[in-house]
Motif scaffolding. Structure first.
Motif, PDB file in Angstrom:
ATOM      1  N   GLU A 250       0.802  -1.225   0.000  1.00 54.52           N
ATOM      2  CA  GLU A 250       0.000   0.000   0.000  1.00 54.52           C
ATOM      3  C   GLU A 250       0.838   1.281   0.000  1.00 54.52           C
ATOM      4  O   GLU A 250       0.316   2.362  -0.183  1.00 54.52           O
ATOM      5  N   VAL A 251       2.135   1.167   0.266  1.00 53.91           N
ATOM      6  CA  VAL A 251       2.999   2.341   0.346  1.00 53.91           C
ATOM      7  C   VAL A 251       3.975   2.343  -0.826  1.00 53.91           C
ATOM      8  O   VAL A 251       4.146   1.335  -1.515  1.00 53.91           O
ATOM      9  N   GLY A 252       4.640   3.460  -1.039  1.00 53.16           N
ATOM     10  CA  GLY A 252       5.610   3.551  -2.120  1.00 53.16           C
ATOM     11  C   GLY A 252       6.872   2.760  -1.828  1.00 53.16           C
ATOM     12  O   GLY A 252       7.206   2.498  -0.674  1.00 53.16           O
ATOM     13  N   ALA A 253       7.572   2.379  -2.877  1.00 56.60           N
ATOM     14  CA  ALA A 253       8.841   1.668  -2.746  1.00 56.60           C
ATOM     15  C   ALA A 253       9.892   2.394  -3.570  1.00 56.60           C
ATOM     16  O   ALA A 253       9.659   2.680  -4.737  1.00 56.60           O
ATOM     17  N   ALA A 254      11.009   2.735  -2.952  1.00 55.89           N
ATOM     18  CA  ALA A 254      12.087   3.434  -3.658  1.00 55.89           C
ATOM     19  C   ALA A 254      12.787   2.488  -4.625  1.00 55.89           C
ATOM     20  O   ALA A 254      13.192   2.891  -5.707  1.00 55.89           O
ATOM     21  N   MET A 255      12.931   1.237  -4.209  1.00 52.42           N
ATOM     22  CA  MET A 255      13.603   0.250  -5.056  1.00 52.42           C
ATOM     23  C   MET A 255      13.135  -1.159  -4.742  1.00 52.42           C
ATOM     24  O   MET A 255      12.709  -1.451  -3.642  1.00 52.42           O
ATOM     25  N   VAL A 256      13.247  -1.993  -5.759  1.00 55.75           N
ATOM     26  CA  VAL A 256      12.842  -3.395  -5.636  1.00 55.75           C
ATOM     27  C   VAL A 256      13.854  -4.225  -6.420  1.00 55.75           C
ATOM     28  O   VAL A 256      14.275  -3.829  -7.500  1.00 55.75           O
TER      29      VAL A 256
END
Length: 83
Positions: free
Chosen positions: A72-78
């Motif tokens: 549900e939240v943003g991700a800077a990197m995956v």
């Protein structure tokens, strides 16, 4: 397209710490970095990926990247992980 790759990846590591760990261990096959993430955070992982020979793919939005990961939240990197 890149968001689809994230959705289709069997194993992913979300976030700075987990992504860094997977790259250092040599398990990351590709790293997705959000363009709107803080450059002080993303610069370290981009340099590490270059050193380790891991492909870096930029995506437009942290929010969309998080959504592609099913959170549900943003991700800077995956990191797409090969295990």
């Amino acid at each position: 397209m890149s968001y689809e790759k994230v959705k289709q990846a069997e194993n992913i590591s979300i976030g700075t710490k987990q992504t860094t760990k997977m790259v250092e261990l040599g398990k990351a096959t590709e790293v997705f970095v959000a363009k709107d993430a803080d450059p002080r955070i993303t610069a370290k992982i981009v340099n590490l990926c270059k050193k380790m020979g891991v492909q870096v793919t930029y995506v437009d939005s942290m929010k969309q990247l998080g959504k592609a990961c099913g959170i549900e939240v943003g991700a800077a990197m995956v990191a797409a992980v090969n295990e």
